[in-house]
Design a protein around this motif. Structure first.
Motif, short mmCIF file in Angstrom:
data_model
loop_
_atom_site.label_atom_id
_atom_site.label_comp_id
_atom_site.label_asym_id
_atom_site.label_seq_id
_atom_site.Cartn_x
_atom_site.Cartn_y
_atom_site.Cartn_z
N ARG A 1 -1.10 6.49 6.86
CA ARG A 1 -1.99 5.96 5.82
C ARG A 1 -1.28 4.91 4.98
NH1 ARG A 1 -5.76 11.26 4.33
NH2 ARG A 1 -7.23 10.76 6.01
N GLN A 2 -0.02 5.15 4.69
CA GLN A 2 0.74 4.14 3.96
C GLN A 2 0.86 2.87 4.79
OE1 GLN A 2 4.18 6.63 3.22
NE2 GLN A 2 3.61 6.92 1.07
N GLN A 3 1.14 3.03 6.08
CA GLN A 3 1.27 1.90 6.99
C GLN A 3 -0.04 1.10 7.07
OE1 GLN A 3 1.96 3.19 11.03
NE2 GLN A 3 2.39 1.14 11.77
N ALA A 4 -1.16 1.80 7.02
CA ALA A 4 -2.47 1.14 7.14
C ALA A 4 -2.97 0.58 5.82
CB ALA A 4 -3.49 2.13 7.71
N GLY A 5 -2.25 0.87 4.71
CA GLY A 5 -2.72 0.41 3.41
C GLY A 5 -3.95 1.16 2.94
N LEU B 1 -4.47 8.67 0.05
CA LEU B 1 -3.05 9.01 -0.11
C LEU B 1 -2.90 10.27 -0.96
CD1 LEU B 1 -1.56 5.44 -0.69
CD2 LEU B 1 -1.47 6.80 1.42
N GLN B 2 -3.69 10.36 -2.03
CA GLN B 2 -3.60 11.52 -2.92
C GLN B 2 -4.04 12.80 -2.21
OE1 GLN B 2 -2.14 11.84 -5.91
NE2 GLN B 2 -1.49 9.74 -5.51
N SER B 3 -5.09 12.72 -1.40
CA SER B 3 -5.54 13.93 -0.69
C SER B 3 -4.47 14.38 0.30
CB SER B 3 -6.87 13.70 0.02
OG SER B 3 -6.73 12.90 1.16
N THR B 4 -3.76 13.44 0.89
CA THR B 4 -2.69 13.80 1.83
C THR B 4 -1.49 14.38 1.08
OG1 THR B 4 -3.46 12.08 3.33
CG2 THR B 4 -1.28 12.97 3.74
N GLN C 1 -4.29 14.41 9.73
CA GLN C 1 -4.67 15.10 8.50
C GLN C 1 -5.53 16.33 8.83
OE1 GLN C 1 -3.91 14.19 5.28
NE2 GLN C 1 -5.36 15.33 4.05
N HIS C 2 -6.51 16.13 9.70
CA HIS C 2 -7.42 17.23 10.01
C HIS C 2 -6.79 18.26 10.95
CE1 HIS C 2 -10.84 16.20 7.59
NE2 HIS C 2 -10.47 14.96 7.78
N ARG C 3 -5.93 17.82 11.84
CA ARG C 3 -5.22 18.80 12.66
C ARG C 3 -4.29 19.63 11.77
NH1 ARG C 3 -1.24 17.29 17.59
NH2 ARG C 3 0.21 17.02 15.85
N GLY C 4 -3.72 18.98 10.76
CA GLY C 4 -2.91 19.72 9.80
C GLY C 4 -3.72 20.76 9.05
N LYS C 5 -4.96 20.42 8.72
CA LYS C 5 -5.84 21.39 8.04
C LYS C 5 -6.15 22.58 8.93
CE LYS C 5 -8.12 18.32 4.74
NZ LYS C 5 -9.43 17.87 4.23
#
Length: 175
Positions: free
Chosen positions: A144-148, A154-157, A118-122
């Motif tokens: 994140r989905q895999q980790a529950g 999830l919304q921020s992603t 997520q942060h590398r994407g930012k």
């Protein structure tokens, strides 16, 4: 308590309550535990006190190397990478975050790997590489989905994926 009130859809930066962040920074004071150092780094970052954030981030990485777990070190390095990003050192930030993402994923730590992607994407987003950003955001979403992960993560992603897709489309039209 979360100080994040949302995310700016154009910059993907956290929208925070500055007075709450400053109060918390005062509460932490000079505490030297690793969790306190990491929290100070984040608070300083969102308050745009980047020089001090960089100094504290380096101390947190040193402490995690000497007395923390492998996960602690990854978290400290990722946070350090976000300070590099905010300072405009995109190549250095990606160089710091990439091995962290790979190690976390290889070790089977999906929540840390998702945070890293997520942060590398930012960083890629800030650097204008929207295709790379979108790929990292999608990887983070999957992990994140895999980790529950909680709904707010999830919304921020999803917001980040959408922003990268919009910017990539706009960049392709402009060419």
């Amino acid at each position: 308590m979360s100080y994040i009130e949302g995310y700016d859809p154009d910059t993907l930066r956290e929208i925070v309550d500055p007075s709450g962040c400053r109060e918390r920074l005062e509460e932490i004071g000079g505490q030297r535990s690793l969790p306190a150092l990491l929290e100070r780094v984040w608070l300083l970052k969102v308050l745009d006190e980047l020089d001090e954030a960089l100094t504290v981030a380096k101390a947190a990485v040193r402490q995690a190397r000497m007395a923390g777990t492998r996960k602690d070190l990854l978290r400290a390095r990722l946070l350090y990478g976000t300070i590099l990003q905010f300072r405009g050192s995109y190549d250095a930030a990606i160089a710091e975050m990439t091995p962290c993402a790979e190690e976390a994923e290889g070790q089977g730590w999906p929540s840390i790997a998702a945070f890293a992607y997520q942060h590398r994407g930012k960083v890629s987003f800030d650097a204008g590489d929207f295709d790379a950003a979108r790929a990292d955001f999608k990887r983070a979403l999957f992990l994140r989905q895999q980790a529950g992960a909680p709904e707010d993560q999830l919304q921020s992603t999803l917001l980040a994926v959408d922003a990268a897709e919009r910017r990539a489309a706009a960049a392709s039209i402009a060419v």
